[in-house]
Scaffold this motif. Structure first.
Motif, mmCIF file in Angstrom:
data_model
loop_
_atom_site.group_PDB
_atom_site.id
_atom_site.type_symbol
_atom_site.label_atom_id
_atom_site.label_comp_id
_atom_site.label_asym_id
_atom_site.label_seq_id
_atom_site.Cartn_x
_atom_site.Cartn_y
_atom_site.Cartn_z
ATOM 1 N N ILE A 50 -15.040 -3.541 -14.761
ATOM 2 C CA ILE A 50 -14.267 -2.930 -13.684
ATOM 3 C C ILE A 50 -15.197 -2.196 -12.708
ATOM 4 O O ILE A 50 -15.041 -2.270 -11.485
ATOM 5 N N ALA A 51 -16.197 -1.493 -13.258
ATOM 6 C CA ALA A 51 -17.151 -0.762 -12.416
ATOM 7 C C ALA A 51 -17.970 -1.704 -11.542
ATOM 8 O O ALA A 51 -18.333 -1.369 -10.417
ATOM 9 N N LYS A 52 -18.256 -2.893 -12.063
ATOM 10 C CA LYS A 52 -19.009 -3.876 -11.273
ATOM 11 C C LYS A 52 -18.140 -4.471 -10.168
ATOM 12 O O LYS A 52 -18.602 -4.709 -9.057
ATOM 13 N N LYS A 53 -16.867 -4.716 -10.495
ATOM 14 C CA LYS A 53 -15.971 -5.316 -9.498
ATOM 15 C C LYS A 53 -15.633 -4.334 -8.387
ATOM 16 O O LYS A 53 -15.586 -4.695 -7.212
ATOM 17 N N TRP A 54 -15.383 -3.072 -8.755
ATOM 18 C CA TRP A 54 -15.055 -2.027 -7.779
ATOM 19 C C TRP A 54 -16.196 -1.010 -7.769
ATOM 20 O O TRP A 54 -16.000 0.181 -8.088
ATOM 21 N N ASN A 55 -17.354 -1.465 -7.389
ATOM 22 C CA ASN A 55 -18.584 -0.681 -7.526
ATOM 23 C C ASN A 55 -18.643 0.548 -6.629
ATOM 24 O O ASN A 55 -19.378 1.497 -6.912
ATOM 25 N N THR A 56 -17.891 0.570 -5.538
ATOM 26 C CA THR A 56 -17.969 1.689 -4.593
ATOM 27 C C THR A 56 -16.837 2.701 -4.794
ATOM 28 O O THR A 56 -16.660 3.599 -3.965
ATOM 29 N N ASP A 57 -16.095 2.553 -5.869
ATOM 30 C CA ASP A 57 -14.997 3.471 -6.156
ATOM 31 C C ASP A 57 -15.384 4.356 -7.340
ATOM 32 O O ASP A 57 -15.628 3.863 -8.442
ATOM 33 N N TRP A 58 -15.427 5.649 -7.141
ATOM 34 C CA TRP A 58 -15.886 6.579 -8.178
ATOM 35 C C TRP A 58 -15.122 6.450 -9.481
ATOM 36 O O TRP A 58 -15.704 6.586 -10.573
ATOM 37 N N VAL A 59 -13.822 6.173 -9.390
ATOM 38 C CA VAL A 59 -12.988 6.195 -10.593
ATOM 39 C C VAL A 59 -13.371 5.097 -11.585
ATOM 40 O O VAL A 59 -13.231 5.258 -12.794
ATOM 41 N N SER A 60 -13.906 3.987 -11.086
ATOM 42 C CA SER A 60 -14.332 2.907 -11.987
ATOM 43 C C SER A 60 -15.518 3.365 -12.834
ATOM 44 O O SER A 60 -15.576 3.098 -14.040
ATOM 45 N N HIS A 61 -16.439 4.076 -12.227
ATOM 46 C CA HIS A 61 -17.617 4.578 -12.947
ATOM 47 C C HIS A 61 -17.232 5.732 -13.888
ATOM 48 O O HIS A 61 -17.814 5.880 -14.968
ATOM 49 N N TYR A 62 -16.259 6.520 -13.476
ATOM 50 C CA TYR A 62 -15.815 7.633 -14.314
ATOM 51 C C TYR A 62 -15.271 7.131 -15.647
ATOM 52 O O TYR A 62 -15.630 7.644 -16.711
ATOM 53 N N TYR A 63 -14.400 6.131 -15.594
ATOM 54 C CA TYR A 63 -13.812 5.643 -16.847
ATOM 55 C C TYR A 63 -14.820 4.873 -17.691
ATOM 56 O O TYR A 63 -14.712 4.843 -18.921
ATOM 57 N N ALA A 64 -15.806 4.265 -17.053
ATOM 58 C CA ALA A 64 -16.885 3.632 -17.815
ATOM 59 C C ALA A 64 -17.630 4.713 -18.592
ATOM 60 O O ALA A 64 -17.963 4.543 -19.772
ATOM 61 N N ALA A 65 -17.858 5.861 -17.945
ATOM 62 C CA ALA A 65 -18.534 6.993 -18.613
ATOM 63 C C ALA A 65 -17.670 7.561 -19.725
ATOM 64 O O ALA A 65 -18.168 7.909 -20.801
ATOM 65 N N TYR A 66 -16.388 7.659 -19.477
ATOM 66 C CA TYR A 66 -15.450 8.184 -20.480
ATOM 67 C C TYR A 66 -15.486 7.341 -21.755
ATOM 68 O O TYR A 66 -15.605 7.873 -22.868
ATOM 69 N N ALA A 67 -15.422 6.024 -21.592
ATOM 70 C CA ALA A 67 -15.448 5.125 -22.757
ATOM 71 C C ALA A 67 -16.772 5.229 -23.507
ATOM 72 O O ALA A 67 -16.807 5.249 -24.742
ATOM 73 N N LYS A 68 -17.866 5.309 -22.773
ATOM 74 C CA LYS A 68 -19.183 5.396 -23.408
ATOM 75 C C LYS A 68 -19.367 6.733 -24.127
ATOM 76 O O LYS A 68 -20.015 6.790 -25.177
ATOM 77 N N THR A 69 -18.793 7.791 -23.576
ATOM 78 C CA THR A 69 -18.888 9.100 -24.221
ATOM 79 C C THR A 69 -18.166 9.088 -25.566
ATOM 80 O O THR A 69 -18.699 9.571 -26.573
ATOM 81 N N LEU A 70 -16.965 8.525 -25.603
ATOM 82 C CA LEU A 70 -16.226 8.454 -26.858
ATOM 83 C C LEU A 70 -16.889 7.501 -27.837
ATOM 84 O O LEU A 70 -16.894 7.740 -29.049
ATOM 85 N N ALA A 71 -17.466 6.427 -27.312
ATOM 86 C CA ALA A 71 -18.188 5.489 -28.180
ATOM 87 C C ALA A 71 -19.379 6.188 -28.820
ATOM 88 O O ALA A 71 -19.659 6.011 -30.013
ATOM 89 N N GLY A 72 -20.077 7.003 -28.036
ATOM 90 C CA GLY A 72 -21.215 7.750 -28.570
ATOM 91 C C GLY A 72 -20.797 8.799 -29.579
ATOM 92 O O GLY A 72 -21.460 9.010 -30.591
ATOM 93 N N ALA A 73 -19.667 9.443 -29.314
ATOM 94 C CA ALA A 73 -19.194 10.500 -30.213
ATOM 95 C C ALA A 73 -18.804 9.957 -31.586
ATOM 96 O O ALA A 73 -18.914 10.666 -32.594
ATOM 97 N N THR A 74 -18.354 8.705 -31.629
ATOM 98 C CA THR A 74 -17.919 8.108 -32.896
ATOM 99 C C THR A 74 -18.972 7.209 -33.534
ATOM 100 O O THR A 74 -18.766 6.694 -34.627
ATOM 101 N N GLU A 75 -20.098 7.028 -32.859
ATOM 102 C CA GLU A 75 -21.185 6.200 -33.392
ATOM 103 C C GLU A 75 -21.945 6.978 -34.468
ATOM 104 O O GLU A 75 -22.162 8.177 -34.341
ATOM 105 N N THR A 76 -22.345 6.292 -35.520
ATOM 106 C CA THR A 76 -23.083 6.951 -36.610
ATOM 107 C C THR A 76 -24.594 6.785 -36.492
ATOM 108 O O THR A 76 -25.349 7.607 -37.006
ATOM 109 N N ASP A 77 -25.045 5.755 -35.815
ATOM 110 C CA ASP A 77 -26.475 5.527 -35.645
ATOM 111 C C ASP A 77 -27.003 6.445 -34.538
ATOM 112 O O ASP A 77 -26.505 6.417 -33.399
#
Length: 209
Positions: A50-77
């Protein structure tokens, strides 16, 4: 792996038929399950698309960051955790560059990342704490009614030893304050993030027992 490939195929299908960025994000959010590792990774990939398709819209990058933050929080490695947080910060920088330089949600999420880094790198806790506090101050300056600010503070207090001002009793105050602001929050506009309420309620219950 097969399940992930199926989910990615569905993501591409969703992208193809979504007419707007709001529809694409809303669909991905509805399928996002942090408790399911495969689903989490699929969501990270979807939000990146989504961030690549709508690259100039802040909200696409925000939710990409949100998902990565939660992925990092639940990652064990440890190495993978750090990588997720690094990528999340890059996505938030992209959000800033595309219209969110003065958006309280960006700074609240940056604070959440810094808080997670304290546990990841205890020897550098002072540096991460300074960044954490700076981002929270900025978020409050921009919009002190943001419930995620206090939810994030509550999480930080919860996992801080009582000897250092943490623990359930001290965390409860922040979860209660977050709850009041969550009550006034609309869930009809993805450009006004509303995540965190369910977990805040669970933490509130835990700290009240």
């Amino acid at each position: 792996m097969k399940k992930l490939m199926i989910l990615l195929f569905l993501a591409l299908t969703t992208m193809a038929y979504s007419q707007t960025i709001e529809e694409a994000i809303q669909t991905t959010l509805s399928q996002f399950n942090p408790g399911d590792r495969t689903a989490t990774m699929a969501a990270v990939n979807r939000f990146d698309l989504i961030a690549k398709k709508w690259n100039t819209d802040w909200v696409s990058h925000y939710y990409a960051a949100y998902a990565k933050t939660l992925a990092g929080a639940t990652e064990t490695d440890v190495a993978k955790k750090a990588q997720f947080f690094n990528e999340a910060e890059k996505s938030l920088e992209a959000a800033k560059e595309n219209g969110a330089a003065e958006n309280d949600e960006v700074y609240a999420l940056l604070a959440m990342i810094s808080s997670n880094r304290i546990g990841l790198d205890p020897e550098a806790w002072q540096k991460h704490m300074e960044v954490y506090n700076a981002n929270l101050r900025k978020a409050k300056q921009l919009r002190k009614e943001n419930p995620r600010i206090y939810y994030i503070e509550g999480i930080s207090k919860f996992y801080t030893p009582e000897a250092y001002g943490g623990g359930k009793k001290n965390a409860l105050i922040y979860f209660e304050k977050a709850e009041e602001y969550f009550k006034n929050e609309s869930k009809n506009d993805i450009r006004k993030p509303y995540w965190g309420q369910e977990h805040n309620e669970a933490m509130l219950k835990d700290c009240s027992e």
